[in-house]
Design a protein around this motif. Structure first.
Motif, PDB file in Angstrom:
ATOM      1  N   MET A 155      33.044  38.383  37.619  1.00 54.72           N
ATOM      2  CA  MET A 155      33.859  37.600  36.682  1.00 54.72           C
ATOM      3  C   MET A 155      35.208  38.260  36.430  1.00 54.72           C
ATOM      4  O   MET A 155      36.214  37.591  36.256  1.00 54.72           O
ATOM      5  CB  MET A 155      33.152  37.486  35.329  1.00 54.72           C
ATOM      6  N   PHE A 156      35.207  39.592  36.351  1.00 56.32           N
ATOM      7  CA  PHE A 156      36.436  40.312  36.056  1.00 56.32           C
ATOM      8  C   PHE A 156      37.223  40.653  37.303  1.00 56.32           C
ATOM      9  O   PHE A 156      38.441  40.508  37.330  1.00 56.32           O
ATOM     10  CB  PHE A 156      36.143  41.548  35.210  1.00 56.32           C
ATOM     11  N   HIS A 157      36.512  41.086  38.351  1.00 57.23           N
ATOM     12  CA  HIS A 157      37.233  41.488  39.562  1.00 57.23           C
ATOM     13  C   HIS A 157      37.990  40.317  40.166  1.00 57.23           C
ATOM     14  O   HIS A 157      39.128  40.455  40.576  1.00 57.23           O
ATOM     15  CB  HIS A 157      36.281  42.104  40.582  1.00 57.23           C
ATOM     16  N   TYR A 158      37.353  39.160  40.237  1.00 61.42           N
ATOM     17  CA  TYR A 158      38.039  38.027  40.860  1.00 61.42           C
ATOM     18  C   TYR A 158      39.256  37.607  40.039  1.00 61.42           C
ATOM     19  O   TYR A 158      40.285  37.221  40.582  1.00 61.42           O
ATOM     20  CB  TYR A 158      37.085  36.850  41.057  1.00 61.42           C
ATOM     21  N   TYR A 159      39.116  37.719  38.735  1.00 59.22           N
ATOM     22  CA  TYR A 159      40.245  37.411  37.854  1.00 59.22           C
ATOM     23  C   TYR A 159      41.468  38.267  38.227  1.00 59.22           C
ATOM     24  O   TYR A 159      42.579  37.774  38.346  1.00 59.22           O
ATOM     25  CB  TYR A 159      39.827  37.647  36.399  1.00 59.22           C
ATOM     26  N   TYR A 160      41.238  39.559  38.440  1.00 63.64           N
ATOM     27  CA  TYR A 160      42.353  40.435  38.799  1.00 63.64           C
ATOM     28  C   TYR A 160      42.812  40.187  40.230  1.00 63.64           C
ATOM     29  O   TYR A 160      44.007  40.166  40.520  1.00 63.64           O
ATOM     30  CB  TYR A 160      41.990  41.903  38.573  1.00 63.64           C
ATOM     31  N   LEU A 161      41.859  39.993  41.122  1.00 66.55           N
ATOM     32  CA  LEU A 161      42.186  39.761  42.524  1.00 66.55           C
ATOM     33  C   LEU A 161      43.018  38.493  42.685  1.00 66.55           C
ATOM     34  O   LEU A 161      43.906  38.407  43.522  1.00 66.55           O
ATOM     35  CB  LEU A 161      40.876  39.639  43.315  1.00 66.55           C
ATOM     36  N   ALA A 162      42.729  37.502  41.852  1.00 67.06           N
ATOM     37  CA  ALA A 162      43.394  36.206  41.984  1.00 67.06           C
ATOM     38  C   ALA A 162      44.676  36.112  41.159  1.00 67.06           C
ATOM     39  O   ALA A 162      45.231  35.038  40.995  1.00 67.06           O
ATOM     40  CB  ALA A 162      42.426  35.085  41.616  1.00 67.06           C
ATOM     41  N   ARG A 163      45.144  37.223  40.667  1.00 67.16           N
ATOM     42  CA  ARG A 163      46.352  37.189  39.829  1.00 67.16           C
ATOM     43  C   ARG A 163      47.526  36.521  40.531  1.00 67.16           C
ATOM     44  O   ARG A 163      48.331  35.847  39.909  1.00 67.16           O
ATOM     45  CB  ARG A 163      46.748  38.597  39.381  1.00 67.16           C
ATOM     46  N   HIS A 164      47.619  36.730  41.836  1.00 67.81           N
ATOM     47  CA  HIS A 164      48.679  36.070  42.602  1.00 67.81           C
ATOM     48  C   HIS A 164      48.638  34.562  42.412  1.00 67.81           C
ATOM     49  O   HIS A 164      49.634  33.883  42.578  1.00 67.81           O
ATOM     50  CB  HIS A 164      48.505  36.338  44.095  1.00 67.81           C
ATOM     51  N   LEU A 165      47.425  34.071  42.191  1.00 70.86           N
ATOM     52  CA  LEU A 165      47.241  32.626  42.133  1.00 70.86           C
ATOM     53  C   LEU A 165      47.415  32.096  40.725  1.00 70.86           C
ATOM     54  O   LEU A 165      47.632  30.910  40.525  1.00 70.86           O
ATOM     55  CB  LEU A 165      45.824  32.272  42.585  1.00 70.86           C
ATOM     56  N   ARG A 166      47.273  32.942  39.759  1.00 73.92           N
ATOM     57  CA  ARG A 166      47.295  32.478  38.377  1.00 73.92           C
ATOM     58  C   ARG A 166      48.639  31.877  38.030  1.00 73.92           C
ATOM     59  O   ARG A 166      49.654  32.217  38.602  1.00 73.92           O
ATOM     60  CB  ARG A 166      47.023  33.648  37.427  1.00 73.92           C
ATOM     61  N   GLY A 167      48.617  31.022  37.041  1.00 73.70           N
ATOM     62  CA  GLY A 167      49.885  30.454  36.591  1.00 73.70           C
ATOM     63  C   GLY A 167      50.072  29.082  37.181  1.00 73.70           C
ATOM     64  O   GLY A 167      50.328  28.124  36.477  1.00 73.70           O
ATOM     65  N   SER A 168      49.931  28.973  38.496  1.00 75.52           N
ATOM     66  CA  SER A 168      50.155  27.665  39.095  1.00 75.52           C
ATOM     67  C   SER A 168      48.883  27.131  39.741  1.00 75.52           C
ATOM     68  O   SER A 168      48.869  26.062  40.302  1.00 75.52           O
ATOM     69  CB  SER A 168      51.253  27.767  40.147  1.00 75.52           C
ATOM     70  N   LEU A 169      47.811  27.909  39.666  1.00 79.91           N
ATOM     71  CA  LEU A 169      46.584  27.515  40.344  1.00 79.91           C
ATOM     72  C   LEU A 169      45.862  26.395  39.610  1.00 79.91           C
ATOM     73  O   LEU A 169      45.284  25.513  40.206  1.00 79.91           O
ATOM     74  CB  LEU A 169      45.657  28.730  40.458  1.00 79.91           C
ATOM     75  N   LEU A 170      45.910  26.448  38.307  1.00 81.24           N
ATOM     76  CA  LEU A 170      45.142  25.513  37.495  1.00 81.24           C
ATOM     77  C   LEU A 170      46.043  24.915  36.426  1.00 81.24           C
ATOM     78  O   LEU A 170      47.009  25.546  36.010  1.00 81.24           O
ATOM     79  CB  LEU A 170      43.978  26.264  36.830  1.00 81.24           C
ATOM     80  N   PRO A 171      45.726  23.708  35.973  1.00 81.78           N
ATOM     81  CA  PRO A 171      46.613  23.034  35.013  1.00 81.78           C
ATOM     82  C   PRO A 171      46.893  23.857  33.754  1.00 81.78           C
ATOM     83  O   PRO A 171      48.022  23.928  33.309  1.00 81.78           O
ATOM     84  CB  PRO A 171      45.865  21.738  34.678  1.00 81.78           C
ATOM     85  N   GLU A 172      45.839  24.516  33.207  1.00 79.41           N
ATOM     86  CA  GLU A 172      46.098  25.358  32.047  1.00 79.41           C
ATOM     87  C   GLU A 172      45.774  26.795  32.392  1.00 79.41           C
ATOM     88  O   GLU A 172      44.622  27.207  32.315  1.00 79.41           O
ATOM     89  CB  GLU A 172      45.234  24.928  30.863  1.00 79.41           C
ATOM     90  N   PRO A 173      46.758  27.553  32.805  1.00 75.37           N
ATOM     91  CA  PRO A 173      46.498  28.911  33.253  1.00 75.37           C
ATOM     92  C   PRO A 173      45.791  29.734  32.184  1.00 75.37           C
ATOM     93  O   PRO A 173      46.112  29.649  30.998  1.00 75.37           O
ATOM     94  CB  PRO A 173      47.887  29.470  33.551  1.00 75.37           C
ATOM     95  N   ALA A 174      44.810  30.499  32.642  1.00 71.90           N
ATOM     96  CA  ALA A 174      44.003  31.293  31.731  1.00 71.90           C
ATOM     97  C   ALA A 174      44.835  32.420  31.132  1.00 71.90           C
ATOM     98  O   ALA A 174      45.549  33.111  31.828  1.00 71.90           O
ATOM     99  CB  ALA A 174      42.821  31.862  32.490  1.00 71.90           C
ATOM    100  N   ASN A 175      44.701  32.568  29.841  1.00 70.50           N
ATOM    101  CA  ASN A 175      45.305  33.707  29.159  1.00 70.50           C
ATOM    102  C   ASN A 175      44.234  34.790  29.111  1.00 70.50           C
ATOM    103  O   ASN A 175      43.047  34.499  28.996  1.00 70.50           O
ATOM    104  CB  ASN A 175      45.814  33.175  27.811  1.00 70.50           C
TER     105      ASN A 175
END
Lengths: 206, 206
Positions: free
Chosen positions: B157-177
């Motif tokens: 749950m945590f590792h993928y969150y960090y690994l996917a940081r490149h994707l965050r922001g534009s990956l999903l309609p409401e980017p996770a804080n």
């Protein structure tokens, strides 16, 4: 005949790119591993970069197509989460290079990160996101949950499992067997999402 | 004075190794980025490989020490899961190169994978595993759950969150804080583990 050489070169290139990344593999190495000469590979794909692009395109299209089938069906939201998890496992068996190619792109994005990797991952994330949102609307999943978060940790449960394969076996006293892992992860995830299992989930609640 | 140069070289090397991996960084590049000459770096660390070893050792020791503190306390099993999650977020802020260094080792294990990376990850996994097992013994978490599986998906749950940081922001309609993500992931995980939320979890149950 040319078509099958093309596929053979692409498959061997996928394995090498998955193991060493775009920068770590030369066109000569791919040609040698395939048993054709450099000129033939250049004729078929143009360059090492174009070959890498073809490899990414094939893998991420396969991924998106599988997930379109999962999320496009008539099943309910919880069943679709299960189908997603099983599709991830099938994909890993059918296309074992997909996961390392993806992780390498996350660590070292190439020119093709935006047009291929991000585009397809984003597409599948929207599908999962809509599925979770539908579960909340139907009153099956907890209100207050951000579907984007749920998609992220559902994906994380599986990606880390594959990423940590090097560690499996000796990392923990009872090494996880794939089917057991999949079923238990799904059960925890779906129970955790279920409405009524506990009070509403909010970002502030803990 | 020599000590602070040593630390400065190690910190800049950590950043470069996190960005490009062991094979992608030369001793000359590290010396240049630090503003000391090659001979000084060689005198301090011996070689690029030894410097890389020192970087890994520092990062994985920090990780293990933080987790020893988390799992060594008097809190109950569910509280320790929360402390673990918060410690992972703190670690990411305090030592941002830890995660990419770890993922690069998973994709391309170096000579130091077994003695440093695997050893420390294994150590922390045992601590988490024992914590989950204690929760099951105390009747707080579901019977039938394999603690090794629970540790794996908690970490995922945590590792993928960090690994996917490149994707965050534009990956999903409401980017996770980050805080919201952490709290919701924990809530889903702990609700999913809780005894009584649903029938027993077994590998066959789905």
């Amino acid at each position: 005949m040319e078509n099958s050489t093309r596929e053979r070169v692409r498959d061997i290139a996928a394995k090498l790119f998955a193991e060493k990344g775009l920068a770590g593999v030369s066109l000569q190495e791919i040609a040698q591993a395939t048993g054709v000469d450099d000129a033939e590979v250049t004729k078929l794909f143009g360059s090492g970069e174009k070959l890498y692009e073809a490899v990414l395109e094939t893998h991420f299209t396969l991924y998106a197509t599988r997930m379109d089938a999962v999320f496009g069906g008539d099943e309910g939201p919880a069943d679709k989460v299960e189908l997603y998890a099983h599709a991830m496992c099938d994909l890993h068996k059918q296309a074992p290079h997909f996961f390392p190619l993806f992780y390498r792109e996350l660590l070292n994005p190439s020119l093709f990160f935006e047009p291929i990797v991000k585009k397809k991952i984003q597409h599948v994330s929207y599908l999962s996101d809509n599925n979770i949102a539908k579960g909340i609307q139907k009153g099956q999943f907890k209100r207050g949950l951000n579907p984007a978060n749920a998609t992220m940790f559902l994906a994380g449960m599986f990606h880390y499992y594959y990423l940590a394969r090097h560690l499996r076996g000796s990392l923990l006293p009872e090494p996880a067997n794939e089917e057991e892992y999949l079923n238990q992860a799904l059960k925890v995830f779906l129970t955790g999402l279920k409405k009524g299992a506990e009070a509403n989930i909010t970002g502030q609640a803990l």
